[in-house]
Design a protein around this motif. Structure first.
Motif, PDB file in Angstrom:
ATOM      1  N   ILE A 248      50.283  61.756  65.730  1.00  0.00           N
ATOM      2  CA  ILE A 248      50.034  63.153  66.082  1.00  0.00           C
ATOM      3  C   ILE A 248      49.085  63.783  65.070  1.00  0.00           C
ATOM      4  CG2 ILE A 248      52.292  63.385  67.191  1.00  0.00           C
ATOM      5  CD1 ILE A 248      53.241  64.899  64.725  1.00  0.00           C
ATOM      6  N   TYR A 249      48.406  64.816  65.507  1.00  0.00           N
ATOM      7  CA  TYR A 249      47.504  65.558  64.631  1.00  0.00           C
ATOM      8  C   TYR A 249      48.273  66.676  63.931  1.00  0.00           C
ATOM      9  CZ  TYR A 249      43.435  63.155  66.492  1.00  0.00           C
ATOM     10  OH  TYR A 249      42.510  62.189  66.827  1.00  0.00           O
ATOM     11  N   MET A 250      47.942  66.870  62.647  1.00  0.00           N
ATOM     12  CA  MET A 250      48.565  67.935  61.865  1.00  0.00           C
ATOM     13  C   MET A 250      47.640  69.146  61.812  1.00  0.00           C
ATOM     14  SD  MET A 250      50.043  65.831  58.562  1.00  0.00           S
ATOM     15  CE  MET A 250      48.468  65.001  58.247  1.00  0.00           C
ATOM     16  N   PRO A 251      48.202  70.354  61.726  1.00  0.00           N
ATOM     17  CA  PRO A 251      47.360  71.511  61.473  1.00  0.00           C
ATOM     18  C   PRO A 251      46.632  71.326  60.131  1.00  0.00           C
ATOM     19  CG  PRO A 251      49.600  72.175  62.081  1.00  0.00           C
ATOM     20  CD  PRO A 251      49.632  70.699  61.848  1.00  0.00           C
ATOM     21  N   ASP A 252      45.462  71.927  60.007  1.00  0.00           N
ATOM     22  CA  ASP A 252      44.662  71.743  58.792  1.00  0.00           C
ATOM     23  C   ASP A 252      45.440  72.104  57.532  1.00  0.00           C
ATOM     24  OD1 ASP A 252      42.676  71.017  60.494  1.00  0.00           O
ATOM     25  OD2 ASP A 252      41.438  72.813  60.220  1.00  0.00           O
ATOM     26  N   PHE A 253      46.125  73.250  57.566  1.00  0.00           N
ATOM     27  CA  PHE A 253      46.829  73.708  56.368  1.00  0.00           C
ATOM     28  C   PHE A 253      47.939  72.736  55.977  1.00  0.00           C
ATOM     29  CE2 PHE A 253      49.399  75.460  59.781  1.00  0.00           C
ATOM     30  CZ  PHE A 253      50.691  75.246  59.342  1.00  0.00           C
ATOM     31  N   LEU A 254      48.612  72.147  56.969  1.00  0.00           N
ATOM     32  CA  LEU A 254      49.705  71.218  56.668  1.00  0.00           C
ATOM     33  C   LEU A 254      49.158  69.918  56.088  1.00  0.00           C
ATOM     34  CD1 LEU A 254      52.725  70.600  56.799  1.00  0.00           C
ATOM     35  CD2 LEU A 254      52.364  69.652  59.087  1.00  0.00           C
ATOM     36  N   SER A 255      48.043  69.441  56.624  1.00  0.00           N
ATOM     37  CA  SER A 255      47.416  68.240  56.090  1.00  0.00           C
ATOM     38  C   SER A 255      47.059  68.436  54.622  1.00  0.00           C
ATOM     39  CB  SER A 255      46.160  67.899  56.904  1.00  0.00           C
ATOM     40  OG  SER A 255      45.518  66.754  56.383  1.00  0.00           O
ATOM     41  N   GLU A 256      46.533  69.604  54.303  1.00  0.00           N
ATOM     42  CA  GLU A 256      46.164  69.912  52.909  1.00  0.00           C
ATOM     43  C   GLU A 256      47.410  69.991  52.030  1.00  0.00           C
ATOM     44  OE1 GLU A 256      43.944  73.497  53.159  1.00  0.00           O
ATOM     45  OE2 GLU A 256      42.272  72.584  54.266  1.00  0.00           O
ATOM     46  N   GLU A 257      48.470  70.607  52.542  1.00  0.00           N
ATOM     47  CA  GLU A 257      49.709  70.737  51.770  1.00  0.00           C
ATOM     48  C   GLU A 257      50.286  69.369  51.418  1.00  0.00           C
ATOM     49  OE1 GLU A 257      51.511  74.978  53.546  1.00  0.00           O
ATOM     50  OE2 GLU A 257      52.419  73.049  54.107  1.00  0.00           O
ATOM     51  N   ILE A 258      50.370  68.473  52.413  1.00  0.00           N
ATOM     52  CA  ILE A 258      50.986  67.174  52.172  1.00  0.00           C
ATOM     53  C   ILE A 258      50.107  66.299  51.286  1.00  0.00           C
ATOM     54  CG2 ILE A 258      51.962  65.110  53.255  1.00  0.00           C
ATOM     55  CD1 ILE A 258      53.456  67.784  53.762  1.00  0.00           C
ATOM     56  N   GLU A 259      48.799  66.418  51.442  1.00  0.00           N
ATOM     57  CA  GLU A 259      47.894  65.656  50.569  1.00  0.00           C
ATOM     58  C   GLU A 259      48.076  66.084  49.118  1.00  0.00           C
ATOM     59  OE1 GLU A 259      43.256  64.141  50.484  1.00  0.00           O
ATOM     60  OE2 GLU A 259      43.747  65.999  51.550  1.00  0.00           O
TER      61      GLU A 259
END
Length: 362
Positions: A248-259
């Motif tokens: 699944i694709y993550m929202p941009d902000f969530l991708s940044e948070e987890i990275e």
């Protein structure tokens, strides 16, 4: 005679010789009976079971049911079924002969389940009652389908409870915002709840995640595993169903948070669990966040419902949502429809609009 006295242990034991399903002659021994009568009763019931005679007690048929079914379903699914059967069904039906259990007996059992209350006066939910009846009916269906039981007394008796989502709850975006602000002091709690709410994962899927499951260039998350504790043993299993394996694709902000989260972790390996915690930990954190924020208490799984609610209100179709959630079919997604009464208002507005346009044409 196949019942013998064990003088050394001062108990009785049984030896049974039988021919198995493949025509091979075998022998089995059962020890530890306190009396000869107990040993003889066990021998009689065991012979009925091995001859597949439905004059056997319900408890003996359950052993057949377990042998037939256990290897066909996930271990966690079986353990859940087993708990229900051994605690809620066997105590009532265990010693009754399969051929003698009637719809009336099932109705009496239903009455006991419906009237049950615990020490706090709490009764079983409608959904749980429906689950209990479904499991009893499944055992009798197995006997009808494969062992020539004439009918299913649970089916004739009729069901109890209701599966129609009465216990399904969700948070609005405003409620989630209030909650998440109150657990930001613990990074693993914060990031875990962020993934659960914005991606709709099951808690077992979250707890199985590793850094390798994330592709931050594409902003995707691959769900391929499921973390469960089975009889005290921590296990990484396959997801709930084949459709649960998904990317699944993550929202941009969530991708940044987890990275950022992964980069901040000291020497974490790509195969290490990102959340080396337990479901109980997140339940505790859910309680803490709800108490601090004042929002209503929901279950961890209801965060998944909240994600579906968010997607439906955003306008996505059942098919699109089913693919993201890993539902077996879009029909499962339609089970959430009752959560959104505002849709009825929108429908009426649209119907009024159509009626007005028709009147203008006239």
């Amino acid at each position: 005679m196949s019942v013998y006295k064990d003088a050394t242990r001062n108990s009785w034991y049984v030896k049974i010789r039988y021919t198995d399903y493949y025509g091979k002659k075998k022998q089995t021994t059962k020890r530890g009976f306190k009396t000869k009568r107990e040993a003889s009763e066990w021998e009689a019931a065991e012979k009925l079971k091995r001859n597949f005679s439905l004059d056997m007690p319900f408890s003996k048929f359950y052993e057949i049911y377990e042998a037939d079914l256990r290897h066909r379903i996930k271990q966690t699914t079986w353990e859940n079924k087993n708990i229900i059967i051994t605690t809620k069904i066997l105590p009532y039906f265990g010693e009754r002969k399969m051929t003698e259990i009637t719809p009336k007996d099932v109705r009496h059992w239903q009455k006991k389940m419906i009237e049950y209350t615990d020490e706090d006066g709490k009764s079983y939910s409608q959904a749980y009652l429906a689950t209990l009846h479904a499991q009893l009916s499944a055992i009798f269906n197995h006997a009808v389908k494969f062992y020539d039981l004439k009918n299913n007394p649970a089916k004739v008796a009729g069901g109890m409870g209701s599966k129609k989502g009465g216990n399904m709850m969700f948070w609005t975006q405003d409620e989630y915002k209030k909650f998440i602000n109150c657990v930001m002091d613990k990074p693993l709690s914060f990031y875990g709840f962020e993934i659960l709410y914005w991606c709709g994962l099951r808690i077992g899927e979250l707890l199985a995640l590793t850094p390798k499951d994330f592709n931050f260039e594409k902003k995707t998350l691959s769900i391929t595993k499921n973390y469960q504790v089975v009889k005290g043993e921590k296990m990484i299993l396959t997801p709930k169903t084949s459709k649960s394996v998904r990317t699944i694709y993550m929202p941009d902000f969530l991708s940044e948070e987890i990275e950022e989260m992964i980069e901040s972790m000291y020497e974490i390996d790509g195969d290490d669990r990102l959340f080396p915690l337990s479901k109980r930990y997140f339940q505790h954190e859910m309680d803490r966040g709800c108490e601090l924020s004042g929002v209503k208490r929901i279950r961890i799984h209801d965060l998944r419902h909240s994600h579906v609610s968010l997607l439906i209100n955003t306008g996505f179709s059942a098919l699109e949502i089913a693919e993201r959630m890993g539902h077996e079919s879009e029909r499962i997604t339609y089970h959430y429809a009752h959560l959104f009464p505002s849709k009825q208002v929108d429908m009426v507005k649209k119907l009024n609009q159509i009626k007005g346009e028709l009147d203008d044409v006239r």
